[in-house]
Design a protein around this motif. Structure first.
Motif, PDB file in Angstrom:
ATOM      1  N   MET A 111      57.925  47.862  27.633  1.00 43.67           N
ATOM      2  CA  MET A 111      56.698  47.408  28.303  1.00 43.67           C
ATOM      3  C   MET A 111      57.000  46.165  29.147  1.00 43.67           C
ATOM      4  N   PRO A 112      56.580  46.092  30.402  1.00 49.58           N
ATOM      5  CA  PRO A 112      56.808  44.900  31.217  1.00 49.58           C
ATOM      6  C   PRO A 112      56.200  43.670  30.574  1.00 49.58           C
ATOM      7  N   ARG A 113      56.891  42.531  30.773  1.00 51.96           N
ATOM      8  CA  ARG A 113      56.445  41.289  30.139  1.00 51.96           C
ATOM      9  C   ARG A 113      55.083  40.852  30.673  1.00 51.96           C
ATOM     10  N   SER A 114      54.851  41.066  31.974  1.00 50.42           N
ATOM     11  CA  SER A 114      53.570  40.654  32.554  1.00 50.42           C
ATOM     12  C   SER A 114      52.410  41.421  31.927  1.00 50.42           C
ATOM     13  N   LEU A 115      52.616  42.745  31.683  1.00 54.46           N
ATOM     14  CA  LEU A 115      51.569  43.547  31.058  1.00 54.46           C
ATOM     15  C   LEU A 115      51.346  43.120  29.620  1.00 54.46           C
ATOM     16  N   GLU A 116      52.433  42.745  28.921  1.00 54.90           N
ATOM     17  CA  GLU A 116      52.304  42.292  27.535  1.00 54.90           C
ATOM     18  C   GLU A 116      51.543  40.975  27.454  1.00 54.90           C
ATOM     19  N   LEU A 117      51.842  40.076  28.377  1.00 50.81           N
ATOM     20  CA  LEU A 117      51.122  38.802  28.389  1.00 50.81           C
ATOM     21  C   LEU A 117      49.651  39.005  28.731  1.00 50.81           C
ATOM     22  N   TYR A 118      49.361  39.987  29.619  1.00 53.12           N
ATOM     23  CA  TYR A 118      47.968  40.254  29.992  1.00 53.12           C
ATOM     24  C   TYR A 118      47.182  40.767  28.795  1.00 53.12           C
ATOM     25  N   ARG A 119      47.843  41.578  27.954  1.00 56.28           N
ATOM     26  CA  ARG A 119      47.147  42.115  26.786  1.00 56.28           C
ATOM     27  C   ARG A 119      46.952  41.060  25.708  1.00 56.28           C
ATOM     28  N   LEU A 120      47.894  40.094  25.622  1.00 59.66           N
ATOM     29  CA  LEU A 120      47.816  39.105  24.554  1.00 59.66           C
ATOM     30  C   LEU A 120      46.815  37.998  24.876  1.00 59.66           C
ATOM     31  N   ARG A 121      46.602  37.722  26.167  1.00 59.81           N
ATOM     32  CA  ARG A 121      45.714  36.612  26.506  1.00 59.81           C
ATOM     33  C   ARG A 121      44.264  36.970  26.205  1.00 59.81           C
ATOM     34  N   ARG A 122      43.488  35.961  25.957  1.00 60.42           N
ATOM     35  CA  ARG A 122      42.065  36.159  25.695  1.00 60.42           C
ATOM     36  C   ARG A 122      41.316  36.316  27.013  1.00 60.42           C
ATOM     37  N   ARG A 123      40.505  37.353  27.072  1.00 59.19           N
ATOM     38  CA  ARG A 123      39.724  37.585  28.283  1.00 59.19           C
ATOM     39  C   ARG A 123      38.412  36.822  28.170  1.00 59.19           C
ATOM     40  N   PRO A 124      38.040  36.066  29.203  1.00 59.82           N
ATOM     41  CA  PRO A 124      36.768  35.312  29.148  1.00 59.82           C
ATOM     42  C   PRO A 124      35.580  36.259  29.135  1.00 59.82           C
ATOM     43  N   PRO A 125      34.446  35.822  28.591  1.00 59.78           N
ATOM     44  CA  PRO A 125      33.248  36.680  28.533  1.00 59.78           C
ATOM     45  C   PRO A 125      32.783  37.150  29.909  1.00 59.78           C
ATOM     46  N   MET A 126      32.921  36.314  30.935  1.00 59.97           N
ATOM     47  CA  MET A 126      32.494  36.711  32.273  1.00 59.97           C
ATOM     48  C   MET A 126      33.291  37.914  32.781  1.00 59.97           C
ATOM     49  N   GLU A 127      34.601  37.901  32.519  1.00 62.18           N
ATOM     50  CA  GLU A 127      35.438  39.027  32.955  1.00 62.18           C
ATOM     51  C   GLU A 127      35.050  40.312  32.243  1.00 62.18           C
ATOM     52  N   LYS A 128      34.758  40.201  30.950  1.00 62.44           N
ATOM     53  CA  LYS A 128      34.318  41.379  30.211  1.00 62.44           C
ATOM     54  C   LYS A 128      32.979  41.888  30.734  1.00 62.44           C
ATOM     55  N   SER A 129      32.088  40.978  31.098  1.00 58.33           N
ATOM     56  CA  SER A 129      30.780  41.391  31.622  1.00 58.33           C
ATOM     57  C   SER A 129      30.922  42.106  32.960  1.00 58.33           C
ATOM     58  N   VAL A 130      31.822  41.588  33.809  1.00 56.39           N
ATOM     59  CA  VAL A 130      32.045  42.230  35.098  1.00 56.39           C
ATOM     60  C   VAL A 130      32.596  43.637  34.910  1.00 56.39           C
ATOM     61  N   ASP A 131      33.570  43.785  34.018  1.00 56.91           N
ATOM     62  CA  ASP A 131      34.135  45.109  33.757  1.00 56.91           C
ATOM     63  C   ASP A 131      33.083  46.066  33.210  1.00 56.91           C
ATOM     64  N   GLY A 132      32.274  45.584  32.271  1.00 55.07           N
ATOM     65  CA  GLY A 132      31.231  46.442  31.720  1.00 55.07           C
ATOM     66  C   GLY A 132      30.186  46.819  32.752  1.00 55.07           C
ATOM     67  N   GLY A 133      29.811  45.852  33.610  1.00 52.68           N
ATOM     68  CA  GLY A 133      28.842  46.169  34.658  1.00 52.68           C
ATOM     69  C   GLY A 133      29.383  47.159  35.671  1.00 52.68           C
ATOM     70  N   PHE A 134      30.669  47.006  36.019  1.00 54.82           N
ATOM     71  CA  PHE A 134      31.266  47.959  36.953  1.00 54.82           C
ATOM     72  C   PHE A 134      31.325  49.355  36.344  1.00 54.82           C
ATOM     73  N   ARG A 135      31.613  49.435  35.055  1.00 55.96           N
ATOM     74  CA  ARG A 135      31.662  50.740  34.383  1.00 55.96           C
ATOM     75  C   ARG A 135      30.282  51.394  34.383  1.00 55.96           C
ATOM     76  N   ILE A 136      29.255  50.619  34.081  1.00 55.98           N
ATOM     77  CA  ILE A 136      27.892  51.172  34.084  1.00 55.98           C
ATOM     78  C   ILE A 136      27.482  51.603  35.482  1.00 55.98           C
ATOM     79  N   LEU A 137      27.836  50.806  36.503  1.00 57.74           N
ATOM     80  CA  LEU A 137      27.493  51.146  37.879  1.00 57.74           C
ATOM     81  C   LEU A 137      28.181  52.444  38.311  1.00 57.74           C
ATOM     82  N   ALA A 138      29.454  52.605  37.941  1.00 57.87           N
ATOM     83  CA  ALA A 138      30.170  53.826  38.290  1.00 57.87           C
ATOM     84  C   ALA A 138      29.530  55.049  37.634  1.00 57.87           C
ATOM     85  N   ILE A 139      29.126  54.917  36.371  1.00 55.29           N
ATOM     86  CA  ILE A 139      28.484  56.029  35.667  1.00 55.29           C
ATOM     87  C   ILE A 139      27.148  56.376  36.317  1.00 55.29           C
ATOM     88  N   VAL A 140      26.362  55.345  36.690  1.00 52.39           N
ATOM     89  CA  VAL A 140      25.058  55.584  37.306  1.00 52.39           C
ATOM     90  C   VAL A 140      25.213  56.285  38.653  1.00 52.39           C
TER      91      VAL A 140
END
Length: 315
Positions: free
Chosen positions: A1-30
């Motif tokens: 696994m590339p080191r950059s991808l491993e570091l991306y998975r290990l870091r904590r994602r801020p709540p705002m980033e999670k909200s954006v991802d969830g909103g984009f997912r809901i928008l795509a489904i709608v």
């Protein structure tokens, strides 16, 4: 696994980033659901409007050619036959031309500047409005091809397909104008499919001693066949649903004839000509014909999906 991808998975994602991802997912489904809902709503409206004719004429509507609003007699066989015949014949002519043009553009047969110019002309051909193509077919194409059609009638008139004397608008001019309209679709998608073939395949073919045309026929086309078939089926759906240009040149006759030189009709042309002045049972019959056209188009799309999947697995 590339080191950059491993570091991306290990870091904590801020709540705002999670909200954006969830909103984009809901928008795509709608949005995806909205497309399906609109398509289903159109199908339901057309089906509901055709129930009266379905109950009155049943399956005989598909196999009879009587279309007489005065006597309240309707049958769409001539329009169904014209739709399938013009679309398939146009596809039979346009596929070799479109794929051949795509090969000519993608291969280094001529200088790059000329290939770019040809590709631009093909794209501009797709931008011409259908009504303009219809006018061109009436005033330029049909008078130009009429002497050739008369030769066909004089030499092969004993065959049912050339038994009528060409007098103007008819099925053959409609087929040719459909060729002009679907040719850019087939060419553009075939060109993109050929450009996406990995260069390693071409180099490997040359490495084992094959010729240019051997590489094209045995390597390039099989590798791009799924995309080419998808473009061909998309063009078929366009040909079946084309309205204005075909309406202007096909003759709009509901009298059935096997001859390719006689006037004919398609479902789209019949709807464009008659829906504005229709009333009573004629409206329901036209909706029945529109429902048949939707089913035919849906069948073409399902066939395209199946063919693309099969060919992708094979090649």
């Amino acid at each position: 696994m590339p080191r950059s991808l491993e570091l991306y998975r290990l870091r904590r994602r801020p709540p705002m980033e999670k909200s954006v991802d969830g909103g984009f997912r809901i928008l795509a489904i709608v949005l995806a659901s909205l497309v399906a809902i609109v398509l289903l709503a159109i199908l339901i409206v057309v089906f509901w409007g055709s129930l009266d004719s379905m109950g009155r004429y049943g399956w005989s509507f598909l196999v009879t050619s009587n279309w007489n609003p005065v006597k309240d007699e309707y049958g769409a066989f001539t329009a169904i036959y014209g739709t399938l015949l013009t679309s398939l014949l146009a596809l039979l002519i346009a596929v070799p031309l479109g794929v051949g043009t795509a090969i000519f553009i993608t291969e280094n047969i001529i200088p790059l500047r000329i290939r770019t110019l040809i590709g631009l002309m093909v794209e501009l051909l797709a931008a011409i409005p259908s009504v303009v193509l219809g006018l061109w077919a009436i005033f330029v194409m049909e008078p130009f091809i009429r002497p050739f059609l008369e030769v066909l009638h004089n030499t092969l008139g004993w065959l049912p397909f050339f038994s009528t004397d060409p007098m103007g608008p008819g099925i053959t001019p409609a087929v040719l104008i459909l060729v002009v309209m679907i040719l850019p679709i087939i060419t553009a998608i075939s060109r993109d499919s050929l450009n996406q073939v990995p260069m390693k395949l071409r180099q490997a073919a040359y490495g084992v001693g094959t010729t240019r045309w051997g590489a094209i026929l045995n390597v390039m086309l099989p590798a791009a066949i799924s995309g080419i078939v998808g473009g061909v089926m998309l063009a078929l759906g366009r040909a079946m649903g084309e309205t204005m240009a075909v309406t202007m040149i096909i003759g709009n006759s509901n009298t059935f004839s096997w001859s390719l030189l006689a006037p004919g009709n398609t479902i789209s042309a019949m709807l464009a000509n008659q829906f504005g002045e229709a009333d009573g049972s004629q409206v329901s019959s036209l909706m029945y014909a529109a429902f048949i056209l939707m089913i035919l188009t849906l069948a073409v799309n399902l066939l395209a999906q199946w063919l693309v999947k099969r060919l992708s697995l094979k090649y």
